[in-house]
Design an enzyme around this catalytic site. Structure first.
Site, mmCIF file in Angstrom:
data_model
loop_
_atom_site.group_PDB
_atom_site.id
_atom_site.type_symbol
_atom_site.label_atom_id
_atom_site.label_comp_id
_atom_site.label_asym_id
_atom_site.label_seq_id
_atom_site.Cartn_x
_atom_site.Cartn_y
_atom_site.Cartn_z
ATOM 1 N N GLU A 289 5.448 120.760 -40.699
ATOM 2 C CA GLU A 289 5.030 119.906 -39.581
ATOM 3 C C GLU A 289 5.649 118.516 -39.720
ATOM 4 O O GLU A 289 6.200 117.954 -38.771
ATOM 5 C CB GLU A 289 3.493 119.767 -39.567
ATOM 6 C CG GLU A 289 2.730 121.014 -39.180
ATOM 7 C CD GLU A 289 2.411 121.926 -40.359
ATOM 8 O OE1 GLU A 289 3.106 121.839 -41.404
ATOM 9 O OE2 GLU A 289 1.483 122.731 -40.226
ATOM 10 N N GLU B 51 -11.508 122.211 -48.159
ATOM 11 C CA GLU B 51 -10.296 122.561 -48.903
ATOM 12 C C GLU B 51 -10.588 122.487 -50.410
ATOM 13 O O GLU B 51 -9.934 123.142 -51.213
ATOM 14 C CB GLU B 51 -9.119 121.637 -48.525
ATOM 15 C CG GLU B 51 -7.765 122.292 -48.772
ATOM 16 C CD GLU B 51 -6.568 121.450 -48.327
ATOM 17 O OE1 GLU B 51 -6.476 120.284 -48.730
ATOM 18 O OE2 GLU B 51 -5.726 121.987 -47.580
ATOM 19 N N LYS C 114 1.365 129.923 -44.565
ATOM 20 C CA LYS C 114 2.647 129.198 -44.485
ATOM 21 C C LYS C 114 3.799 130.173 -44.727
ATOM 22 O O LYS C 114 4.802 130.155 -44.014
ATOM 23 C CB LYS C 114 2.712 128.101 -45.553
ATOM 24 C CG LYS C 114 1.785 126.935 -45.341
ATOM 25 C CD LYS C 114 2.021 125.894 -46.442
ATOM 26 C CE LYS C 114 0.903 124.880 -46.506
ATOM 27 N NZ LYS C 114 0.988 123.986 -47.652
ATOM 28 N N LYS D 267 3.222 114.336 -49.577
ATOM 29 C CA LYS D 267 3.222 114.383 -51.046
ATOM 30 C C LYS D 267 4.378 115.260 -51.529
ATOM 31 O O LYS D 267 5.142 114.873 -52.402
ATOM 32 C CB LYS D 267 1.871 114.918 -51.532
ATOM 33 C CG LYS D 267 1.779 115.051 -53.016
ATOM 34 C CD LYS D 267 0.390 115.503 -53.421
ATOM 35 C CE LYS D 267 0.396 115.910 -54.887
ATOM 36 N NZ LYS D 267 -0.885 116.439 -55.328
ATOM 37 N N GLY E 290 -3.820 115.697 -52.399
ATOM 38 C CA GLY E 290 -3.551 115.232 -51.031
ATOM 39 C C GLY E 290 -4.791 114.680 -50.337
ATOM 40 O O GLY E 290 -4.777 113.605 -49.735
ATOM 41 N N ARG E 291 -5.913 115.417 -50.434
ATOM 42 C CA ARG E 291 -7.122 114.989 -49.713
ATOM 43 C C ARG E 291 -7.832 113.830 -50.397
ATOM 44 O O ARG E 291 -8.837 113.330 -49.900
ATOM 45 C CB ARG E 291 -8.055 116.187 -49.505
ATOM 46 C CG ARG E 291 -8.362 116.981 -50.767
ATOM 47 C CD ARG E 291 -8.989 118.328 -50.437
ATOM 48 N NE ARG E 291 -9.151 119.179 -51.601
ATOM 49 C CZ ARG E 291 -8.210 119.992 -52.086
ATOM 50 N NH1 ARG E 291 -7.021 120.042 -51.517
ATOM 51 N NH2 ARG E 291 -8.446 120.754 -53.136
ATOM 52 N N HIS F 147 -25.639 114.819 -26.570
ATOM 53 C CA HIS F 147 -25.497 115.364 -25.221
ATOM 54 C C HIS F 147 -24.682 116.646 -25.240
ATOM 55 O O HIS F 147 -24.107 117.053 -24.240
ATOM 56 C CB HIS F 147 -24.873 114.313 -24.302
ATOM 57 C CG HIS F 147 -25.731 113.077 -24.239
ATOM 58 N ND1 HIS F 147 -26.759 112.917 -23.332
ATOM 59 C CD2 HIS F 147 -25.764 111.981 -25.041
ATOM 60 C CE1 HIS F 147 -27.359 111.767 -23.548
ATOM 61 N NE2 HIS F 147 -26.770 111.176 -24.591
#
Ligand code: F6P
Length: 577
Positions: free
Chosen positions: A226, A367, A526, A220, A281-282, A398
């Protein structure tokens, strides 16, 4: 006039919280884990209608919350809280384009991305609707061109693989949906690289052919470390194989709200698909960020995903609070966190294709609502967002289900289950569904010490052995859960499911009075990361320190620098297969 800070009358809200606390004191008892508890088993025994009383349906999803810690008095107090918080007013404000993300001065219009012709979005969104339609046309055309091979790699061969490079909202939603819709995949194979850890990219590219690999650079902001580092390394990988003089522009498309930054990075303007600051973003998988989904399943199925979400949008706007699935899920969350004292929430999809749903919901929920101050900036008087976690069933059975059944924490669980499989292999899917039912039943009804002892005696244990072992075999039960079932995991159902959780998160934010749409908490790390990297560069080239960090950071930094200076040749400038 909508006021994002004083959204609802605080006197009414305070009163509703007080009434809920009073009802909780009257109706609940001290629980197993130091928290309050409702005797859900007794509630079932006392009310033959309980299952239907606490079941609802919308947009192809059946919700059964009769196994949760609700009874008529608690439910009524929770609904009063939802009314006092004015969830409906807040939802209307969001849908009509008010800047409800007040700390960033932004509208919150992800629902506009999936709005059909009968949308309830008001005319205020017309500019957004037109923008969306235009980008949709461009995306549909791109999908067609890639699928047909018209857009192809530098050697003229059709693309076989697509690598989406993005992180957070530019990764989790598209990756989760792409996997969830595996039965609808075209012949393209999708890959998702998010982590700055070079192993993620290197491991992914190892099996790929540069001639037939398309990269989608999804960010965005187009500033995310990254994504930009992985994008740069991918370009180097292609150049290494094709040669630096070869035109690689067909191999890259970008999705961003900063078209200029994507262009400055070297992506051709025709290959940049815009999104907007009014999409968080999410919440962005419905925008051009969803391009990898469309490439995987085709444009028709991508639209169907949006249509499913739009049905849930309509339901959220129209259904009364008591029938409203997102509001109900939110009230159960508030009940769990603020009344029962739960600190975490398990999401258990009994569908291997939905294995990434918990990770997606972690970002969506935590978030959004992992906040400590209210919309006014004042410290919250009570707990907000729980820790969300989970895994696909039956795998979790399990592993961590032991703690769900016998641990010392109250952890409400959402069981999600499609009743039919895309892969009807013998009775395997029936086994999957019965395991889901069994887990929810075991959590609620458990096993008493008397039953445990009887079983041990029947198995041949002595009285003494049975007394010794029985406490270890007790499952106290009465652990709350809900079930969301649906016919099959189709694009429509999945769209509705995602929108359900999006609106649940929003409804909870309204009740807790936090802004669900900013995420300032992620910024400090950041910034510190950048300053440490700058210091590493400084020490590399100037051979001395410019800044000194705290002792713990400094110790690790020195270990890193020492190793690096001992093995100078280890950093590789580019990738090769
Ligand atoms: O660091 C958090 C975050 O800003 C998320 O909110 C976002 O989804 C992610 O990073 C990726 O951001 P972008 O799409 O701008 O690269």
């Amino acid at each position: 006039m909508y006021d994002p800070i004083h959204l609802a009358d605080s006197v009414n809200i305070d009163q509703a919280w007080k009434s809920l606390a009073q009802v909780a004191r009257d109706q609940l008892t001290d629980g197993q884990c130091g928290s309050l508890e409702l005797d859900i088993q007794a509630a079932f025994a006392a009310d033959s209608e309980r299952q239907s009383r606490y079941s609802r349906e919308a947009a192809g999803l059946q919700l059964d919350f009769s196994r949760h810690a609700v009874n008529p008095a608690l439910w009524s107090a929770l609904l009063d809280l939802a009314s006092a918080a004015e969830i409906k007013t807040a939802a209307a404000a969001m849908f009509s384009g008010e800047a409800i993300n007040h700390t960033e001065g932004r509208q919150v219009l992800h629902a506009a991305l999936r709005a059909g012709p009968d949308s309830r979005l008001s005319n205020a969104q017309l500019p957004q609707k037109q923008q969306v339609q235009q980008v949709c046309k461009q995306l549909a055309a791109l999908v067609e061109r890639v699928h047909s091979g018209v857009r192809c790699g530098y050697s003229g061969r059709a693309f076989t693989d697509v690598v989406n490079i993005g992180i957070g909202g530019s990764d989790l939603g598209p990756a989760m949906v792409t996997q969830a819709l595996t039965p609808y995949h075209s012949k393209l194979t999708l890959h998702f690289v998010s982590n700055v850890d070079p192993s993620h990219l290197v491991n992914t590219l190892k099996s790929l052919n540069p001639q037939t690999t398309l990269f989608v650079i999804a960010s965005k902001t187009f500033t995310t470390l990254e994504t930009l580092t992985n994008a740069t390394s991918s370009r180097q990988w292609l150049q290494q194989h094709a040669g630096v003089d070869v035109d690689l522009s067909e191999h890259f498309v970008a999705v961003s709200s900063s078209v200029e930054k994507a262009e400055a990075f070297g992506i051709g303007r025709d290959s940049i698909y815009p999104m907007w600051d009014w999409v968080g973003g999410r919440y962005s998988l419905w925008s051009a960020i969803g391009l990898p989904i469309a490439l995987a399943v085709g444009w028709k199925n991508f639209k169907a995903l949006g249509n499913g979400a739009a049905s849930m949008d309509r339901h959220f706007i129209e259904a009364p609070l008591d029938q409203n699935l997102p509001v109900i899920l939110s009230l159960l969350e508030v009940l769990s966190v603020n009344v029962l004292g739960a600190q975490s929430h398990a999401v258990l999809p009994y569908d291997q294709n939905l294995a990434q749903l918990p990770a997606f919901l972690q970002q969506l929920t935590m978030e959004s609502n992992g906040k400590r101050v209210d919309r006014k900036g004042e410290q919250l008087a009570r707990a907000s967002c729980p820790i969300v976690w989970g895994a696909a069933g039956t795998n979790g059975q399990h592993s961590f289900h032991q703690l769900l059944h016998q641990g010392t924490h109250c952890i409400p669980a959402d069981f999600l289950v499609p009743l039919q499989s895309h892969n009807p292999l013998d009775d395997q899917h029936v086994h999957l569904v019965t395991n889901c039912m069994a887990q929810a039943k075991a959590l609620l009804f458990g096993k008493s010490e008397v039953e445990a002892k009887r079983e041990l005696l029947q198995a041949g244990c002595s009285e003494q052995q049975a007394d010794l072992l029985a406490p270890h075999k007790v499952l106290p039960g009465n652990r709350p859960s809900l079930t969301l079932s649906f016919e099959k995991t189709t694009p429509e159902t999945l769209g509705a499911l995602i929108a359900l959780y999006e609106h649940k998160v929003f409804a909870s934010s309204v009740i807790w009075q936090v802004n669900a749409f900013d995420q300032w908490g992620v910024e400090l790390g950041k910034q510190i990361g950048v300053s440490i990297y700058q210091e590493i560069q400084h020490r590399r080239y100037n051979k001395k320190s410019a800044s000194v960090f705290d002792p713990s950071t400094e110790a690790l930094l020195q270990q890193l620098m020492t190793l690096e200076s001992n093995k100078k040749d280890e950093r590789k400038p580019a990738l090769s297969n």
